[in-house]
Design a protein around this motif. Structure first.
Motif, PDB file in Angstrom:
ATOM      1  N   GLU A  27       0.837  -1.244  -0.144  1.00  0.00           N
ATOM      2  CA  GLU A  27      -0.235  -0.099   0.006  1.00  0.00           C
ATOM      3  C   GLU A  27       0.848   1.251   0.063  1.00  0.00           C
ATOM      4  OE1 GLU A  27      -2.344  -0.592   3.224  1.00  0.00           O
ATOM      5  OE2 GLU A  27      -3.928  -1.810   2.554  1.00  0.00           O
ATOM      6  N   GLU A  28       2.011   1.242   0.671  1.00  0.00           N
ATOM      7  CA  GLU A  28       3.095   2.355   0.984  1.00  0.00           C
ATOM      8  C   GLU A  28       3.647   2.667  -0.561  1.00  0.00           C
ATOM      9  OE1 GLU A  28       3.499   4.595   3.234  1.00  0.00           O
ATOM     10  OE2 GLU A  28       1.943   3.763   4.311  1.00  0.00           O
ATOM     11  N   THR A  29       3.826   1.550  -1.416  1.00  0.00           N
ATOM     12  CA  THR A  29       4.400   1.476  -2.682  1.00  0.00           C
ATOM     13  C   THR A  29       3.411   2.118  -3.550  1.00  0.00           C
ATOM     14  OG1 THR A  29       5.932  -0.243  -2.308  1.00  0.00           O
ATOM     15  CG2 THR A  29       5.634   0.394  -4.507  1.00  0.00           C
ATOM     16  N   ASP A  30       2.286   1.671  -3.784  1.00  0.00           N
ATOM     17  CA  ASP A  30       1.259   2.348  -4.444  1.00  0.00           C
ATOM     18  C   ASP A  30       1.111   3.731  -4.323  1.00  0.00           C
ATOM     19  OD1 ASP A  30       0.710  -0.180  -5.815  1.00  0.00           O
ATOM     20  OD2 ASP A  30      -0.796  -0.747  -4.271  1.00  0.00           O
ATOM     21  N   LEU A  31       0.819   4.016  -2.793  1.00  0.00           N
ATOM     22  CA  LEU A  31       0.647   5.340  -2.555  1.00  0.00           C
ATOM     23  C   LEU A  31       1.820   6.310  -3.085  1.00  0.00           C
ATOM     24  CD1 LEU A  31      -0.954   7.503  -1.012  1.00  0.00           C
ATOM     25  CD2 LEU A  31       0.154   7.017   0.994  1.00  0.00           C
ATOM     26  N   PHE A  32       3.083   5.829  -3.006  1.00  0.00           N
ATOM     27  CA  PHE A  32       4.006   6.676  -3.461  1.00  0.00           C
ATOM     28  C   PHE A  32       3.993   6.597  -4.941  1.00  0.00           C
ATOM     29  CE2 PHE A  32       8.227   7.177  -5.277  1.00  0.00           C
ATOM     30  CZ  PHE A  32       8.854   8.294  -4.218  1.00  0.00           C
ATOM     31  N   LEU A  33       3.680   5.842  -5.655  1.00  0.00           N
ATOM     32  CA  LEU A  33       3.643   5.799  -7.131  1.00  0.00           C
ATOM     33  C   LEU A  33       2.579   6.908  -7.761  1.00  0.00           C
ATOM     34  CD1 LEU A  33       4.105   1.925  -8.147  1.00  0.00           C
ATOM     35  CD2 LEU A  33       5.696   3.829  -8.614  1.00  0.00           C
ATOM     36  N   HIS A  34       1.331   6.787  -6.733  1.00  0.00           N
ATOM     37  CA  HIS A  34       0.206   7.443  -7.239  1.00  0.00           C
ATOM     38  C   HIS A  34       0.104   8.901  -6.713  1.00  0.00           C
ATOM     39  CE1 HIS A  34      -1.242   3.610  -8.141  1.00  0.00           C
ATOM     40  NE2 HIS A  34      -1.702   4.147  -9.143  1.00  0.00           N
ATOM     41  N   ALA A  35       1.154   9.262  -5.611  1.00  0.00           N
ATOM     42  CA  ALA A  35       0.626  10.421  -5.147  1.00  0.00           C
ATOM     43  C   ALA A  35       2.077  11.302  -5.206  1.00  0.00           C
ATOM     44  CB  ALA A  35       0.696  10.471  -3.530  1.00  0.00           C
ATOM     45  N   VAL A  36       3.317  10.840  -5.165  1.00  0.00           N
ATOM     46  CA  VAL A  36       4.460  11.431  -5.223  1.00  0.00           C
ATOM     47  C   VAL A  36       5.097  11.387  -6.606  1.00  0.00           C
ATOM     48  CG1 VAL A  36       6.781  11.749  -4.089  1.00  0.00           C
ATOM     49  CG2 VAL A  36       5.041  10.862  -2.799  1.00  0.00           C
ATOM     50  N   MET A  37       5.392  10.361  -7.428  1.00  0.00           N
ATOM     51  CA  MET A  37       5.907  10.328  -8.439  1.00  0.00           C
ATOM     52  C   MET A  37       5.157  11.263  -9.637  1.00  0.00           C
ATOM     53  SD  MET A  37       8.519   8.343  -8.370  1.00  0.00           S
ATOM     54  CE  MET A  37       8.751   7.570 -10.050  1.00  0.00           C
ATOM     55  N   PRO A  38       3.861  11.115  -9.735  1.00  0.00           N
ATOM     56  CA  PRO A  38       3.157  11.970 -10.909  1.00  0.00           C
ATOM     57  C   PRO A  38       3.473  13.456 -10.813  1.00  0.00           C
ATOM     58  CG  PRO A  38       1.596  10.479 -10.134  1.00  0.00           C
ATOM     59  CD  PRO A  38       3.000  10.155  -9.331  1.00  0.00           C
ATOM     60  N   PRO A  39       3.326  14.109  -9.597  1.00  0.00           N
ATOM     61  CA  PRO A  39       3.495  15.686  -9.424  1.00  0.00           C
ATOM     62  C   PRO A  39       4.995  16.080  -9.683  1.00  0.00           C
ATOM     63  CG  PRO A  39       2.888  14.756  -7.452  1.00  0.00           C
ATOM     64  CD  PRO A  39       2.711  13.543  -8.378  1.00  0.00           C
ATOM     65  N   THR A  40       5.910  15.263  -9.025  1.00  0.00           N
ATOM     66  CA  THR A  40       7.249  15.600  -9.111  1.00  0.00           C
ATOM     67  C   THR A  40       7.960  15.435 -10.302  1.00  0.00           C
ATOM     68  OG1 THR A  40       8.147  13.358  -8.338  1.00  0.00           O
ATOM     69  CG2 THR A  40       7.470  14.969  -6.540  1.00  0.00           C
ATOM     70  N   LEU A  41       7.357  14.498 -11.281  1.00  0.00           N
ATOM     71  CA  LEU A  41       7.928  14.401 -12.504  1.00  0.00           C
ATOM     72  C   LEU A  41       7.087  15.011 -13.695  1.00  0.00           C
ATOM     73  CD1 LEU A  41       9.047  10.608 -12.161  1.00  0.00           C
ATOM     74  CD2 LEU A  41      10.389  12.522 -11.925  1.00  0.00           C
ATOM     75  N   ALA A  42       6.153  15.180 -13.491  1.00  0.00           N
ATOM     76  CA  ALA A  42       5.358  16.153 -14.415  1.00  0.00           C
ATOM     77  C   ALA A  42       5.930  17.198 -15.215  1.00  0.00           C
ATOM     78  CB  ALA A  42       4.071  16.632 -13.923  1.00  0.00           C
ATOM     79  N   PHE A  43       6.757  17.900 -14.496  1.00  0.00           N
ATOM     80  CA  PHE A  43       7.748  19.322 -14.955  1.00  0.00           C
ATOM     81  C   PHE A  43       8.641  18.564 -16.049  1.00  0.00           C
ATOM     82  CE2 PHE A  43      10.834  17.807 -12.246  1.00  0.00           C
ATOM     83  CZ  PHE A  43      12.073  18.469 -12.804  1.00  0.00           C
ATOM     84  N   LEU A  44       9.003  17.395 -16.166  1.00  0.00           N
ATOM     85  CA  LEU A  44      10.074  16.733 -17.000  1.00  0.00           C
ATOM     86  C   LEU A  44       9.399  17.133 -18.442  1.00  0.00           C
ATOM     87  CD1 LEU A  44      11.586  13.581 -15.406  1.00  0.00           C
ATOM     88  CD2 LEU A  44      12.463  15.953 -15.694  1.00  0.00           C
ATOM     89  N   ALA A  45       8.189  17.070 -18.676  1.00  0.00           N
ATOM     90  CA  ALA A  45       7.465  17.054 -19.959  1.00  0.00           C
ATOM     91  C   ALA A  45       7.825  18.334 -20.538  1.00  0.00           C
ATOM     92  CB  ALA A  45       5.764  16.811 -19.883  1.00  0.00           C
ATOM     93  N   GLU A  46       8.392  19.234 -19.985  1.00  0.00           N
ATOM     94  CA  GLU A  46       8.500  20.833 -20.329  1.00  0.00           C
ATOM     95  C   GLU A  46       9.924  21.154 -20.017  1.00  0.00           C
ATOM     96  OE1 GLU A  46       5.656  23.310 -18.805  1.00  0.00           O
ATOM     97  OE2 GLU A  46       3.917  22.130 -19.762  1.00  0.00           O
ATOM     98  N   THR A  47      10.568  20.354 -19.809  1.00  0.00           N
ATOM     99  CA  THR A  47      12.084  20.742 -19.519  1.00  0.00           C
ATOM    100  C   THR A  47      13.260  20.394 -20.391  1.00  0.00           C
ATOM    101  OG1 THR A  47      13.578  20.579 -17.777  1.00  0.00           O
ATOM    102  CG2 THR A  47      12.835  18.600 -18.435  1.00  0.00           C
ATOM    103  N   SER A  48      14.512  20.766 -20.322  1.00  0.00           N
ATOM    104  CA  SER A  48      15.233  20.488 -21.323  1.00  0.00           C
ATOM    105  C   SER A  48      16.097  19.250 -21.296  1.00  0.00           C
ATOM    106  CB  SER A  48      16.487  21.864 -21.497  1.00  0.00           C
ATOM    107  OG  SER A  48      17.118  21.784 -20.234  1.00  0.00           O
ATOM    108  N   LEU A  49      16.822  18.791 -22.252  1.00  0.00           N
ATOM    109  CA  LEU A  49      17.440  17.509 -22.241  1.00  0.00           C
ATOM    110  C   LEU A  49      18.874  17.822 -21.269  1.00  0.00           C
ATOM    111  CD1 LEU A  49      18.180  14.617 -23.314  1.00  0.00           C
ATOM    112  CD2 LEU A  49      19.674  15.967 -25.084  1.00  0.00           C
ATOM    113  N   GLN A  50      19.433  18.910 -20.833  1.00  0.00           N
ATOM    114  CA  GLN A  50      20.334  19.163 -20.132  1.00  0.00           C
ATOM    115  C   GLN A  50      19.884  19.056 -18.482  1.00  0.00           C
ATOM    116  OE1 GLN A  50      21.556  23.206 -19.787  1.00  0.00           O
ATOM    117  NE2 GLN A  50      23.300  22.905 -18.482  1.00  0.00           N
ATOM    118  N   ILE A  51      18.588  19.299 -18.420  1.00  0.00           N
ATOM    119  CA  ILE A  51      18.183  19.027 -16.833  1.00  0.00           C
ATOM    120  C   ILE A  51      17.769  17.446 -16.783  1.00  0.00           C
ATOM    121  CG2 ILE A  51      16.180  19.086 -15.357  1.00  0.00           C
ATOM    122  CD1 ILE A  51      16.026  22.137 -16.327  1.00  0.00           C
ATOM    123  N   VAL A  52      17.308  16.868 -17.837  1.00  0.00           N
ATOM    124  CA  VAL A  52      17.244  15.170 -17.900  1.00  0.00           C
ATOM    125  C   VAL A  52      18.388  14.572 -17.855  1.00  0.00           C
ATOM    126  CG1 VAL A  52      16.204  13.606 -19.152  1.00  0.00           C
ATOM    127  CG2 VAL A  52      15.060  15.630 -19.236  1.00  0.00           C
TER     128      VAL A  52
END
Length: 413
Positions: A216-241
């Motif tokens: 349950e903790e793993t599922d919560l991390f995948l659905h609560a923490v990962m999406p908002p913290t990685l969403a900005f990668l869709a608009e960032t540069s290759l240098q930051i990636v």
């Protein structure tokens, strides 16, 4: 006369300061008018009446991880008083919740503000909003230097379910720089996160209460923490990636963390974004990546592939009832197989890994996961599982095979 004799006898006896009772805690005094305070004399280590912490822990009927599953780092960082660390983290979580509630209330009040940005009420609102956001950010402690403490305060924060749940609501109010700092801190401390310390997919084969809570903790991390913290990668540069990618591989044991679903999800996002930027030839800011960035991206990919080479099969969860693969030609029991959703992250990761692989790397990739591909295709065609499960199994395998220009229908069973 009898009363007088009792009084005289009592006067002749020596007066005792207190009556002591022996117990596990030592000598405990009994309250009296002359001695109102309780005095506990803790016995030294090795005394016959003492009980060591390890003995108490060993005699407990609960597993070690069950004693404090919510906040598994409560005993680290300050060995002199671990309880204070736990209280400090819980207090920070409550303060973040309070600040986020205040931010959300201010957002609702924003519609009543006058349109003029110079109006005193608008300036007052901005000051309140900035103050609440700064309070939430400081309590999160994500900007603390990475190597100062172990585990990092943010890792402690995320070791509680309540800490994980507040992240999506908080990220909504953070700036891009703050989100990048938050993501960077998570990446740099990835292998110390509770969802990684639980250990690969080992809980998949266990039905215990602790295993269910870990899941349950793993599922919560995948659905609560990962999406908002990685969403900005869709608009960032290759240098930051590239920078995040390099930090992840530098600070973590790749072969070990790749056995966890959160790490696979993160690596899939990074590999996919890197491939998209290189194929598109330009990033979100309209500037084409230079040759150095493209070269660095290729080197990072090669380093990742070499780190996982020989262990790629370990990215799959173990079978529920058997850890061995069925022999060729034998029927596969659906009970011994993992649900299609269990290994979806593994197939997604392998697909993104195959996209950037050279011909030689593709051959190595196929040879390592060949048995797993055959196992899933055979199970899907066996008729021993419902049609929905069979379709899901085939779709998962095709994620990987299609990236290589192949299809599950071409696999001979």
């Amino acid at each position: 006369q009898q009363v007088q004799r009792i009084v005289n006898e009592a006067r002749r006896r020596p007066k005792a300061a207190h009556v002591a009772a022996e117990g596990a805690l030592g000598k405990i005094s009994v309250n009296s008018a002359r001695n109102p305070k309780q005095v506990i004399q803790v016995q030294q280590r090795g005394h016959a009446g003492s009980i060591s912490q390890s003995d108490a822990h060993r005699n407990s009927p609960l597993p070690a991880t069950h004693h404090d599953l919510g906040g598994i780092f409560s005993g680290m960082g300050d060995t002199r008083n671990p309880a204070s660390e736990r209280r400090k983290t819980l207090r920070s979580i409550e303060n973040v919740y309070t600040a986020v509630l205040r931010l959300e209330q201010l957002i609702r009040e924003q519609v009543r503000l006058p349109p003029n940005s110079d109006h005193p009420s608008v300036q007052q609102w901005l000051a309140k909003y900035s103050g609440a956001k700064e309070k939430a950010w400081s309590e999160l402690d994500a900007s603390q230097p990475i190597s100062n403490t172990y585990p990092h305060p943010l890792v402690r924060f995320l070791s509680f379910s309540k800490g994980k749940r507040i992240i999506p609501r908080l990220v909504h109010h953070l700036s891009i720089d703050q989100i990048l700092a938050l993501t960077t801190t998570i990446i740099a401390n990835f292998e110390t996160l509770d969802v990684c310390r639980f250990g690969s997919f080992s809980y998949s084969a266990s039905g215990s209460l602790v295993a269910i809570q870990q899941r349950e903790e793993t599922d919560l991390f995948l659905h609560a923490v990962m999406p908002p913290t990685l969403a900005f990668l869709a608009e960032t540069s290759l240098q930051i990636v590239n920078g995040l990618f390099a930090l992840f591989m530098e600070r973590n044991n790749i072969a070990w963390v790749a056995r966890t679903r959160p790490a696979l999800a993160f690596l899939t996002v990074l590999l996919g974004r890197s491939a998209t930027l290189k194929q598109a030839g330009a990033h979100a800011y309209g500037v084409q990546p230079d040759a150095q960035e493209v070269y660095q991206s290729s080197e990072l990919y090669n380093h990742l592939f070499n780190s996982l080479r020989g262990n790629l099969i370990s990215v799959f969860p173990p079978l529920s009832t058997s850890t061995s693969s069925p022999a060729m030609g034998q029927a596969i029991s659906p009970v011994s197989s993992v649900s299609p959703m269990e290994d979806l992250h593994a197939w997604q990761f392998l697909a993104t890994l195959a996209i950037g692989a050279s011909v030689e790397q593709q051959h190595a990739l196929v040879s390592e996961v060949r048995e797993k591909v055959l196992e899933k295709v055979m199970l899907a065609k066996s008729g021993h599982v419902p049609i929905e499960i069979a379709m899901a199994l085939t779709a998962n395998v095709n994620l990987f095979l299609n990236a290589l220009g192949l299809d599950a229908s071409q696999v001979a069973t």
